[in-house]
Design an enzyme around this catalytic site. Structure first.
Site, PDB file in Angstrom:
ATOM      1  N   GLY A   1       0.765  -1.242   0.000  1.00  0.00           N
ATOM      2  CA  GLY A   1       0.000   0.000   0.000  1.00  0.00           C
ATOM      3  C   GLY A   1       0.793   1.288   0.000  1.00  0.00           C
ATOM      4  N   GLY A   2       2.081   1.219  -0.287  1.00  0.00           N
ATOM      5  CA  GLY A   2       2.883   2.449  -0.342  1.00  0.00           C
ATOM      6  C   GLY A   2       2.268   3.441  -1.313  1.00  0.00           C
ATOM      7  CE  LYS A   3       5.002   2.324  -6.643  1.00  0.00           C
ATOM      8  NZ  LYS A   3       5.377   1.102  -5.907  1.00  0.00           N
TER       9      LYS A   3
ATOM     10  CG  ASP B   1      -2.050  -7.565  -3.536  1.00  0.00           C
ATOM     11  OD1 ASP B   1      -1.230  -6.707  -3.898  1.00  0.00           O
ATOM     12  OD2 ASP B   1      -1.730  -8.764  -3.327  1.00  0.00           O
TER      13      ASP B   1
ATOM     14  CG  ASP C   1      -5.716 -13.062 -10.981  1.00  0.00           C
ATOM     15  OD1 ASP C   1      -5.196 -12.074 -11.542  1.00  0.00           O
ATOM     16  OD2 ASP C   1      -5.309 -14.224 -11.165  1.00  0.00           O
TER      17      ASP C   1
ATOM     18  CG  ASP D   1       4.213  -1.123  -8.256  1.00  0.00           C
ATOM     19  OD1 ASP D   1       5.254  -1.147  -8.916  1.00  0.00           O
ATOM     20  OD2 ASP D   1       4.207  -1.106  -7.007  1.00  0.00           O
TER      21      ASP D   1
ATOM     22  CE1 TYR E   1       0.647 -13.750 -12.675  1.00  0.00           C
ATOM     23  CE2 TYR E   1       1.817 -12.073 -11.441  1.00  0.00           C
ATOM     24  CZ  TYR E   1       0.747 -12.942 -11.568  1.00  0.00           C
ATOM     25  OH  TYR E   1      -0.207 -12.986 -10.590  1.00  0.00           O
TER      26      TYR E   1
ATOM     27  CB  CYS F   1      11.435  -2.106  -7.679  1.00  0.00           C
ATOM     28  SG  CYS F   1      10.866  -3.749  -7.239  1.00  0.00           S
TER      29      CYS F   1
HETATM   30  N1  SAH Z   1       2.204  -1.245  -5.229  1.00  0.00           N
HETATM   31  C1  SAH Z   1       2.679  -1.828  -3.986  1.00  0.00           C
HETATM   32  C2  SAH Z   1       3.708  -2.924  -4.220  1.00  0.00           C
HETATM   33  C3  SAH Z   1       3.198  -4.015  -5.129  1.00  0.00           C
HETATM   34  S1  SAH Z   1       4.204  -5.464  -5.132  1.00  0.00           S
HETATM   35  C4  SAH Z   1       3.213  -0.709  -3.114  1.00  0.00           C
HETATM   36  O1  SAH Z   1       3.552   0.371  -3.614  1.00  0.00           O
HETATM   37  O2  SAH Z   1       3.282  -0.889  -1.881  1.00  0.00           O
HETATM   38  C5  SAH Z   1       3.238  -6.453  -6.189  1.00  0.00           C
HETATM   39  C6  SAH Z   1       1.928  -6.926  -5.597  1.00  0.00           C
HETATM   40  O3  SAH Z   1       1.205  -7.598  -6.635  1.00  0.00           O
HETATM   41  C7  SAH Z   1       2.054  -7.954  -4.461  1.00  0.00           C
HETATM   42  O4  SAH Z   1       1.428  -7.463  -3.312  1.00  0.00           O
HETATM   43  C8  SAH Z   1       1.311  -9.176  -4.998  1.00  0.00           C
HETATM   44  O5  SAH Z   1       0.564  -9.849  -4.002  1.00  0.00           O
HETATM   45  C9  SAH Z   1       0.397  -8.570  -6.028  1.00  0.00           C
HETATM   46  N2  SAH Z   1      -0.069  -9.491  -7.098  1.00  0.00           N
HETATM   47  C10 SAH Z   1       0.614 -10.456  -7.731  1.00  0.00           C
HETATM   48  N3  SAH Z   1      -0.147 -11.056  -8.673  1.00  0.00           N
HETATM   49  C11 SAH Z   1      -1.357 -10.449  -8.626  1.00  0.00           C
HETATM   50  C12 SAH Z   1      -2.573 -10.628  -9.329  1.00  0.00           C
HETATM   51  N4  SAH Z   1      -2.678 -11.537 -10.300  1.00  0.00           N
HETATM   52  N5  SAH Z   1      -3.616  -9.835  -9.015  1.00  0.00           N
HETATM   53  C13 SAH Z   1      -3.521  -8.897  -8.027  1.00  0.00           C
HETATM   54  N6  SAH Z   1      -2.393  -8.681  -7.338  1.00  0.00           N
HETATM   55  C14 SAH Z   1      -1.318  -9.442  -7.617  1.00  0.00           C
END
Ligand code: SAH
Length: 394
Positions: A214-216, A234, A261, A280, A307, A330
């Protein structure tokens, strides 16, 4: 992921395969510089002041009162920088405790070592002076054992080693009152910039497709004074609980958290229409610092890229015409960055757009419009490696 026996490139802590993959795009000397910088933390940690709860000046004053060396970011209004000190020499003394990669990387910058991160602690008794090393034998800190070998390995919980001296040292941001009370969030500069580049306004419907922790998301709430309608998706239950914790701690009120998803949002939520979408997704995280070593293979990178592509159909379908899509990672690999942008431009009604602020450099000149992209290199920008693309739906 490749196994731990893979060969490391000469003089580096990266797999030979990864080194030669990166060299193809960046050349030998730039790749060496990037890897050389990744091994160290940046010289400052950045914190975003949560202006929903506090002003930057107030947090600056309270950190200075705690003797934490803090400066204002020269460009970003809500950001403070905290000095990281080091590197300090770590002498190998006493018994050896081997930490796994993730734990060693935290200890390296001053965290204590907890039992789940210990691989071995041969002959260690409680109160012994120990040296913590990573899996390759590199010393990251000295400290005092708080548990014996048997307890560490049998119970696997609690503080294993209290760190006295680490290679790098900085204030433990997550232990500060300002953190507990939701006045600050530890977030790196390019990640902070990403939400700014989405240009959120209080009237927007915003979808954050991969939101946890949840940073963003919380930054988007802050930038819109808790007024935009934000949907945070998520697909990880454990990460969603972190996200909810952060939302509550930071006093965020305009976010609906949804376990889903995100590759199928257009199917599962056919009436969802957004003005702005943030994508992200998970990535190889090769830009994350400090990185003591890296064994990932080119196959791992290609798997990430495949992916990442799967989110675009849903992202574009839920985005209104004229709406903004920001894609960020990142990592530094072209396959997960410029090549993904190329795929998106060729397959969806998207165009690249100029970003509101450039603190990094432009993208690799391997696709059209690379000058509109933004990259951060650890050796040039004193940040993690990072990538941001901004699209408009046409
Ligand atoms: N944007 C976040 C960091 C995201 S890291 C921030 O700024 O804090 C990537 C995230 O994508 C992870 O939490 C992971 O659980 C999620 N993720 C992975 N595959 C996914 C999917 N198919 N649908 C939804 N979320 C997914």
């Amino acid at each position: 992921m490749a196994d731990n026996t893979c060969k490391l490139a000469e003089g580096t802590r990266f797999s030979e395969e990864l080194f030669s993959y990166l060299s193809k795009f960046f050349g030998f000397s730039k790749t060496s510089n990037i890897i050389g910088a990744l091994v160290h933390p940046p010289s400052f940690y950045s914190i975003r002041v949560n202006t929903l709860k506090a002003s930057v000046e107030e947090v600056y004053r309270s950190l200075c009162e705690k003797n934490i060396e803090t400066v204002f970011h020269p460009i970003l209004d809500d950001v403070l920088l905290i000095k990281v000190k080091g590197p300090f020499e770590i002498e190998v003394q006493g018994k050896i405790v081997v930490a796994d990669k993730k734990a060693a990387e935290s200890v390296y910058v001053g965290a204590d070592l907890y039992a789940p991160g210990v691989i071995s602690a041969k002959g260690v008794a409680r109160s012994d002076f120990v040296t913590i090393v990573d899996e390759k034998g590199f010393p990251v800190a000295n400290g005092i054992a708080m548990q014996s070998e048997v307890d560490i390995l049998n119970q696997r919980k609690g503080l294993a080693v209290k760190v006295l001296r680490s290679r790098y040292q900085s204030a433990s941001i997550r232990c500060l009152d300002e953190y507990a009370s939701g006045k600050i969030y530890d977030q790196n500069i390019p990640a902070i910039l990403t939400s700014i580049i989405l240009e959120p306004t209080p009237h927007d419907v915003i979808v954050d497709m991969c939101a946890a922790p949840g940073g963003k998301t919380t930054h988007l709430a802050q930038l819109t004074s808790n007024k935009a309608k934000i949907y945070a998706f998520d697909n990880s239950k454990s990460k969603i609980s972190k996200l909810i914790e952060n939302i509550n701690r930071l006093g965020v009120r305009n976010v609906s958290v949804i376990f889903s998803d995100s590759r199928y949002l257009h199917v599962d939520y056919p009436s969802l229409k957004a003005d702005k979408v943030l994508l992200d997704p998970p990535c190889s995280a090769l830009g994350v610092r400090p990185k003591l070593f890296e064994y990932k293979s080119v196959r791992d990178i290609i798997a990430c890229a495949q992916y990442q592509m799967q989110f675009f159909k849903s992202a574009v379908e839920i985005l209104k015409k004229g709406g903004i899509l920001v894609y960020s990672t990142c990592t530094i690999t072209p396959d997960e960055n410029e090549i993904i942008v190329k795929y998106a431009l060729e397959n969806f009604p998207l165009e690249l757009d100029k970003q509101i602020l450039y603190l990094g450099t432009q993208g690799l000149n391997i696709i059209k419009g690379s000058n509109l992209l933004q990259r951060f290199y650890p050796d040039e920008h004193d940040t993690p490696g990072y990538f941001i693309a901004k699209f408009v739906k046409v």
